[in-house]
Structure formats: C-alpha cells, structure tokens
Scaffold this active site. Structure first.
Site, PDB file in Angstrom:
ATOM      1  N   LYS A 179      40.833  34.442  55.569  1.00 41.99           N
ATOM      2  CA  LYS A 179      40.832  32.981  55.457  1.00 41.99           C
ATOM      3  C   LYS A 179      41.999  32.578  54.555  1.00 41.99           C
ATOM      4  CE  LYS A 179      39.830  29.533  52.927  1.00 41.99           C
ATOM      5  NZ  LYS A 179      40.750  28.453  53.132  1.00 41.99           N
ATOM      6  N   GLY A 195      41.869  33.573  43.556  1.00 40.25           N
ATOM      7  CA  GLY A 195      41.971  32.128  43.361  1.00 40.25           C
ATOM      8  C   GLY A 195      41.501  31.755  41.971  1.00 40.25           C
ATOM      9  N   SER A 196      40.951  30.563  41.862  1.00 44.23           N
ATOM     10  CA  SER A 196      40.588  30.049  40.541  1.00 44.23           C
ATOM     11  C   SER A 196      39.320  30.740  40.024  1.00 44.23           C
ATOM     12  CB  SER A 196      40.362  28.541  40.623  1.00 44.23           C
ATOM     13  OG  SER A 196      39.315  28.257  41.520  1.00 44.23           O
ATOM     14  N   THR A 197      39.200  30.784  38.725  1.00 49.44           N
ATOM     15  CA  THR A 197      38.017  31.409  38.117  1.00 49.44           C
ATOM     16  C   THR A 197      36.759  30.614  38.472  1.00 49.44           C
ATOM     17  OG1 THR A 197      39.320  32.430  36.369  1.00 49.44           O
ATOM     18  CG2 THR A 197      37.001  32.079  35.895  1.00 49.44           C
ATOM     19  N   VAL A 212      36.036  28.840  41.293  1.00 47.67           N
ATOM     20  CA  VAL A 212      35.575  29.155  42.652  1.00 47.67           C
ATOM     21  C   VAL A 212      35.137  30.617  42.720  1.00 47.67           C
ATOM     22  CG1 VAL A 212      36.246  29.315  45.082  1.00 47.67           C
ATOM     23  CG2 VAL A 212      36.931  27.319  43.745  1.00 47.67           C
ATOM     24  N   GLY A 213      35.858  31.493  42.031  1.00 47.34           N
ATOM     25  CA  GLY A 213      35.481  32.907  42.024  1.00 47.34           C
ATOM     26  C   GLY A 213      34.076  33.124  41.469  1.00 47.34           C
ATOM     27  N   GLU A 250      40.051  38.446  42.067  1.00 48.07           N
ATOM     28  CA  GLU A 250      41.281  38.357  41.279  1.00 48.07           C
ATOM     29  C   GLU A 250      41.439  36.898  40.907  1.00 48.07           C
ATOM     30  OE1 GLU A 250      42.728  40.918  40.305  1.00 48.07           O
ATOM     31  OE2 GLU A 250      42.374  42.481  41.797  1.00 48.07           O
ATOM     32  N   CYS A 280      49.291  34.141  38.890  1.00 46.77           N
ATOM     33  CA  CYS A 280      48.191  34.475  37.978  1.00 46.77           C
ATOM     34  C   CYS A 280      48.671  35.370  36.845  1.00 46.77           C
ATOM     35  CB  CYS A 280      47.037  35.101  38.744  1.00 46.77           C
ATOM     36  SG  CYS A 280      47.549  36.358  39.893  1.00 46.77           S
ATOM     37  N   GLU A 287      44.997  27.891  31.890  1.00 43.74           N
ATOM     38  CA  GLU A 287      45.964  28.320  32.890  1.00 43.74           C
ATOM     39  C   GLU A 287      46.670  27.073  33.432  1.00 43.74           C
ATOM     40  OE1 GLU A 287      44.564  30.053  36.721  1.00 43.74           O
ATOM     41  OE2 GLU A 287      46.163  31.507  36.397  1.00 43.74           O
TER      42      GLU A 287
HETATM   43  P1  NDP Z   1      40.830  27.832  44.796  1.00 43.53           P
HETATM   44  O1  NDP Z   1      40.190  28.859  43.968  1.00 43.53           O
HETATM   45  O2  NDP Z   1      40.108  26.569  45.080  1.00 43.53           O
HETATM   46  O3  NDP Z   1      41.230  28.420  46.255  1.00 43.53           O
HETATM   47  C1  NDP Z   1      41.495  29.769  46.569  1.00 43.53           C
HETATM   48  C2  NDP Z   1      40.967  30.071  47.972  1.00 43.53           C
HETATM   49  O4  NDP Z   1      39.543  29.922  48.007  1.00 43.53           O
HETATM   50  C3  NDP Z   1      41.483  29.130  49.056  1.00 43.53           C
HETATM   51  O5  NDP Z   1      41.619  29.829  50.275  1.00 43.53           O
HETATM   52  C4  NDP Z   1      40.377  28.113  49.143  1.00 43.53           C
HETATM   53  O6  NDP Z   1      40.364  27.389  50.345  1.00 43.53           O
HETATM   54  C5  NDP Z   1      39.162  29.005  49.017  1.00 43.53           C
HETATM   55  N1  NDP Z   1      37.942  28.308  48.603  1.00 43.53           N
HETATM   56  C6  NDP Z   1      37.828  27.149  47.910  1.00 43.53           C
HETATM   57  N2  NDP Z   1      36.525  26.838  47.740  1.00 43.53           N
HETATM   58  C7  NDP Z   1      35.801  27.818  48.315  1.00 43.53           C
HETATM   59  C8  NDP Z   1      34.408  28.068  48.466  1.00 43.53           C
HETATM   60  N3  NDP Z   1      33.492  27.252  47.965  1.00 43.53           N
HETATM   61  N4  NDP Z   1      34.023  29.177  49.124  1.00 43.53           N
HETATM   62  C9  NDP Z   1      34.932  30.040  49.621  1.00 43.53           C
HETATM   63  N5  NDP Z   1      36.263  29.847  49.528  1.00 43.53           N
HETATM   64  C10 NDP Z   1      36.701  28.759  48.870  1.00 43.53           C
HETATM   65  O7  NDP Z   1      42.227  27.530  44.156  1.00 43.53           O
HETATM   66  P2  NDP Z   1      43.056  26.159  44.254  1.00 43.53           P
HETATM   67  O8  NDP Z   1      43.917  26.272  45.429  1.00 43.53           O
HETATM   68  O9  NDP Z   1      42.197  24.967  44.203  1.00 43.53           O
HETATM   69  O10 NDP Z   1      43.880  26.203  42.903  1.00 43.53           O
HETATM   70  C11 NDP Z   1      43.306  25.666  41.719  1.00 43.53           C
HETATM   71  C12 NDP Z   1      43.734  26.461  40.514  1.00 43.53           C
HETATM   72  O11 NDP Z   1      43.244  27.785  40.622  1.00 43.53           O
HETATM   73  C13 NDP Z   1      45.213  26.619  40.332  1.00 43.53           C
HETATM   74  O12 NDP Z   1      45.800  25.523  39.739  1.00 43.53           O
HETATM   75  C14 NDP Z   1      45.260  27.864  39.483  1.00 43.53           C
HETATM   76  O13 NDP Z   1      45.019  27.531  38.145  1.00 43.53           O
HETATM   77  C15 NDP Z   1      44.123  28.686  40.019  1.00 43.53           C
HETATM   78  N6  NDP Z   1      44.567  29.654  41.040  1.00 43.53           N
HETATM   79  C16 NDP Z   1      44.696  30.941  40.673  1.00 43.53           C
HETATM   80  C17 NDP Z   1      45.161  31.861  41.598  1.00 43.53           C
HETATM   81  C18 NDP Z   1      45.341  33.267  41.242  1.00 43.53           C
HETATM   82  O14 NDP Z   1      46.169  33.960  41.852  1.00 43.53           O
HETATM   83  N7  NDP Z   1      44.598  33.809  40.300  1.00 43.53           N
HETATM   84  C19 NDP Z   1      45.539  31.486  42.950  1.00 43.53           C
HETATM   85  C20 NDP Z   1      45.332  30.100  43.244  1.00 43.53           C
HETATM   86  C21 NDP Z   1      44.861  29.241  42.305  1.00 43.53           C
HETATM   87  P3  NDP Z   1      41.154  25.985  50.453  1.00 43.53           P
HETATM   88  O15 NDP Z   1      42.577  26.327  50.418  1.00 43.53           O
HETATM   89  O16 NDP Z   1      40.733  25.459  51.737  1.00 43.53           O
HETATM   90  O17 NDP Z   1      40.717  25.168  49.279  1.00 43.53           O
END
Ligand code: NDP
Length: 455
Positions: free
Chosen positions: A155, A208-210, A212-213, A230, A264, A357
């Site tokens: 995804k 992704g974000s902590t 959502v993780g 991660e 990250c 962050e």
């Molecule tokens: P998110 O954590 O929201 O998104 C990462 C992925 O998870 C995307 O594919 C997103 O889909 C998906 N997602 C979002 N919500 C859900 C859910 N409930 N269930 C399953 N999958 C989901 O990151 P953001 O893009 O909103 O970024 C926000 C902040 O997070 C950034 O500003 C940064 O601080 C941090 N971040 C950290 C990353 C890292 O590498 N550690 C990477 C990205 C962000 P969709 O794109 O459709 O929202």
C-alpha cells in the site's frame, strides 16, 4: 471520500497523474487472491524463486532512469537521490535473491530421534509505505518477504503511488506471478486499515509516523498479527571538540537537509562540545549557504521541495515569527512547496524544533559540556533511530555509540542505511529490524519437527 488521488509535482504544483483509490471490497478481493497464490509461491523451487527475484532486480536496473524520473515528478526528490533510490531497490532485490537457497534450519541434538527446524513463510504480508522514500522503503519490505516465500500486498502513500505501480509492472515483466506481488493504491484509512484488520494478512510492515504506527500495532494485536514498525526519529549529530571540525561541519547540512529533511534518520539536533561551538557554527554557515536548493530534475541540485502545501505549513510552524534563526540557506520563490534550510540557535530545551520530529529542513544546534552531557542530551527523547558521533578518539567514538539509545550509529560519518546491515529503531522509533542478514527472520515462522528414530 474521493475515488481517486490527484498526484501533484511538489516542485511545480502541476498535476502529474490521477490514480484511482482501491475500494475496500477490492482490497478484500486482492487479499483473497494473495492468499490463494501463497501455496504455489512457497512451492516454487528455491533456485527458481531466486532466479525470479534476480530477474525482477534486472528489470528494475533497466528501468532506473524511468523510475527516477517518476520519483522526481511525484515526490520532488533530486534526480541524484532518485537514481540512488531506484538502484537501492535493485540491490535489495539482488541481496535477498540469495535468500531462498539459504533459508537454513537447524538440527538440534535430542534424545530418541532427530530434531530439525524449518523457516516457513508467514503467508500474506502487507507493506504500508510512507511518502518520504517510496521506492526503497517498499523494497525493504517486499524483497525479503517474497524471498521467504510470502505473497505481498504493497500500500503506497496516497501522495506517492507512481513508482510502486511501476514496480508492480516490472515484477510482472520479470515473471513474478500477478497475485504474488500486488500494489493497492488508496487511503491509509481504507486500504491500510483493511490490511491491518483482515485476518488473512499474517504480517504488517509499516513505516510512517509514530502515532499511526502505534494504532497499527494495536490493530495487529487483535489478531496477534506479526508487525515490523519503522517510525519517527529525532537523531543527534554529536560533534566533539577533538573532531575534524571542517569535515563534521561540511557533512552536517546534508545529514539533515537531504530529501528536504523528510527523513526519519535526519540529524535534526546537532550537539556540539561547548569549547568548539563558535568555530563549528562559523564553519556550518557557509556549508548551509552552499546547499543547492532548486529544480530537483537538474543534476547537481542537492535539495528539492517539501512533499505538499500541508506539510510545508506543519514544517513552517517550527519556525514561527521571532524564532532563533542563526542562519538560513536559499529556496526558490514561485510555485512549489519550498522551504529554505534553516539553522536554529540558541534554542530553549523545550523548543518544539529541538524536541519533536520536524520532517523538514530545520535543525537546532545546542552546546554540551562533556561526554556524559552529550549522551544525556542525545538520549533525552522518546525516539531512538539513528545518529552520528564525530571525534578523533576512537575509544570515545565506540563508548558513545554504545551509550546512545538508537538503532543505527555512525562514527565520523552520517551514513544510516546499507542494504546489508540491520536498520531499525529503539524506543518509539520502531519495533524489529529491516535489511541485513537477519531480516528473513521477520518474514518466517520457525517450525520445530521431531522425528523418532526408536523402533
Ligand atoms: P502516516 O504515518 O500517516 O502515513 C504512513 C503510511 O501509513 C501511508 O501509506 C498512510 O496512508 C498509511 N496510513 C495512514 N493511516 C493509516 C491507518 N489508520 N491504517 C493503516 N495505514 C495508514 O504519515 P504521514 O504521511 O501523515 O506523515 C506525518 C508525519 O509522520 C510526518 O510529518 C513525519 O513526522 C512522520 N513520518 C515519518 C516517516 C518515517 O520514515 N519514519 C515517514 C512518513 C512520515 P496515506 O498516505 O493514505 O495517509
């Protein structure tokens, strides 16, 4: 809820593409196809699975320029970085192509028979990818997952689906069966959530974000689903007075401004021994001014735009009116989600730019008194992903590397990721490790079989 995502070039704001979102019922159908394909994929002879992965790697290699061009247009990555990212997918596939023939079990001495272990595939693996590094992060999940005999559903982030869709086409060209590797563009709340909730998905890899993780981990817990996370980071770049200050200062800008800080592993805190602070700042200023920010499609550009207007607003909130800006680099005006490299000093200990962050090109520089103070400051964060230590004293370099609570440290370097070494976070930066020789453990279950030899 929109049926399609409009893909915008972050450097120009031009519409690049419109990508349909996968509806929930189609996600379920894709999961069913992946589940049905799992027995035949795991039954492919190890050498043949290895050959298919090598062919996938060759297909990616032949498409590096095209993939890189897509990433420049979709994500605003510099062309140099985007070429590296596409090459990284090739390398990760090649590295894990060696795995199917090396998924060794063990023979354990027991009484009355023979005891052997097998590493069985989990089944269906969901890989949820963020927008900051769409190509590499997808491959760190799907390559070892496929090598271990799992089927995979990727995804991509809603903002950045184009290269993942291209990888799916390349996988098909290479002969990977179509239900073994699928890509499902669409919203996290629909596609991502369904992968987490569906009982037939055995494992989630999330970057992704902590926040959502944390939700994903809770969702996986309902099924005791395997999960690798991660997440965010707030890494420290620690510079001791005995370091080669010229080298440390020259390297510091790209340790945080690379990918416009949307990394990250970004070293968004620079901790400098007090006796060297003024000298370091004097060296850092021209290095920051020299960062080439602009059209990411041009060779030589070092930093492009941020991913979206919304993200630029959240980055800008870390540099409000009256913020302690020590100096800044440049950024284009006009269309595009630009933000100049920004250095903050002195900052208050509770300044959000020092604590949270930022995920943008903003760095806070803070002095420390001695080694213990440096370690205290570096560890004073809920995150623990990465970091650097600059010193000419190797003993101190190792001592501090052991004391800093993060998963990836570099001494006299800002390197974070190599496909052959483990990558992942301590504390709220994640759970589990990707890449390196042990990543296969995260995509297999150990099965123990005892065969009686008596009678
Ligand atoms: P998110 O954590 O929201 O998104 C990462 C992925 O998870 C995307 O594919 C997103 O889909 C998906 N997602 C979002 N919500 C859900 C859910 N409930 N269930 C399953 N999958 C989901 O990151 P953001 O893009 O909103 O970024 C926000 C902040 O997070 C950034 O500003 C940064 O601080 C941090 N971040 C950290 C990353 C890292 O590498 N550690 C990477 C990205 C962000 P969709 O794109 O459709 O929202």
């Amino acid at each position: 809820m929109s049926d399609a995502a409009t893909i915008v070039n972050p450097a120009t704001e031009a519409v690049v593409d419109v990508v349909p979102n996968t509806p929930a019922d189609e996600v379920d159908a894709a999961i069913a196809r992946a589940r049905a394909a799992a027995p035949s994929w795991r039954a492919v002879a190890p050498a043949d699975r290895a050959r298919l992965l090598r062919r996938f790697a060759e297909a990616v290699d032949g498409d590096v320029e095209h993939l890189a061009g897509l990433e420049v247009a979709n994500s605003g990555h510099t062309i140099g970085n985007a070429r590296w990212e596409a090459g990284n997918v090739r390398d990760v596939l090649q590295y894990y192509a060696a795995a199917p023939e090396r998924l060794f079990g063990r023979q354990i001495p027991v009484a009355g028979g023979v005891d052997i272990t097998f590493r069985e595939p989990i089944g269906v693996v969901g890989v949820i990818v963020p927008w900051n590094f769409p190509l590499p992060i997808a491959s760190w999940g799907f390559a070892p997952a496929l090598a271990a005999g799992n089927t995979v559903l990727v995804k991509p982030a809603t903002l950045t689906p184009l290269t993942a869709l291209r990888l799916r086409a390349l996988a098909l060209d290479a002969g990977i069966p179509e239900d073994v590797f699928q890509v499902l563009p669409g919203q996290g709340s629909v596609v991502g959530q369904r992968l987490v909730d569906h009982p037939d998905v055995g494992k989630i890899v999330f970057t992704g974000s902590t926040d959502v993780g944390t939700q994903i981990m809770a969702g996986c817990a309902r099924h005791v689903k395997r999960v690798t996370l991660e997440l965010g980071g707030k890494s420290a770049n620690i510079v001791f007075a005995d370091a080669d200050l010229e080298r440390a200062a020259a390297a510091a800008p790209m340790a945080v401004f690379d990918n416009a800080g949307q990394d990250c592993c970004a070293r968004s805190r620079i901790l400098v021994e007090r006796s060297a602070f003024d000298r370091f700042m004097a060296l850092l200023e021209p290095a920051v001014a020299g960062v080439r920010v602009g059209d990411p499609s041009l060779d030589g550009t070092e930093m492009g735009p941020l991913i979206s207007a919304g993200h630029r607003s959240s980055v800008a909130a870390f540099v409000p009116e009256g913020a302690p800006v020590a100096f800044r680099g440049t950024a284009p005006s006009g269309p595009g989600f630009w933000f100049p490299p920004t250095v903050l000093a002195p900052v208050a200990p509770d300044d959000p730019a020092f604590v949270e962050e930022v995920f943008g090109p903003v760095v806070a520089v803070v002095p420390f008194d001695d080694e213990a103070d440096a370690v205290r400051l570096a560890n004073d964060t809920p995150y623990g992903l990465s970091g650097s230590i600059w010193t000419s004293n190797l003993g101190r370099g190792l001592r501090v590397a052991r004391a800093v609570e993060t998963g990836n440290l570099s001494v006299n370097s800002n390197a974070s990721v190599r496909y052959g070494t483990p990558f992942g976070g301590f504390k709220r930066s994640g759970l589990g490790r990707e890449l390196g020789p042990d990543a296969l453990d995260a995509f297999t279950e150990v099965k123990n079989v005892f065969i009686a030899t008596d009678g």
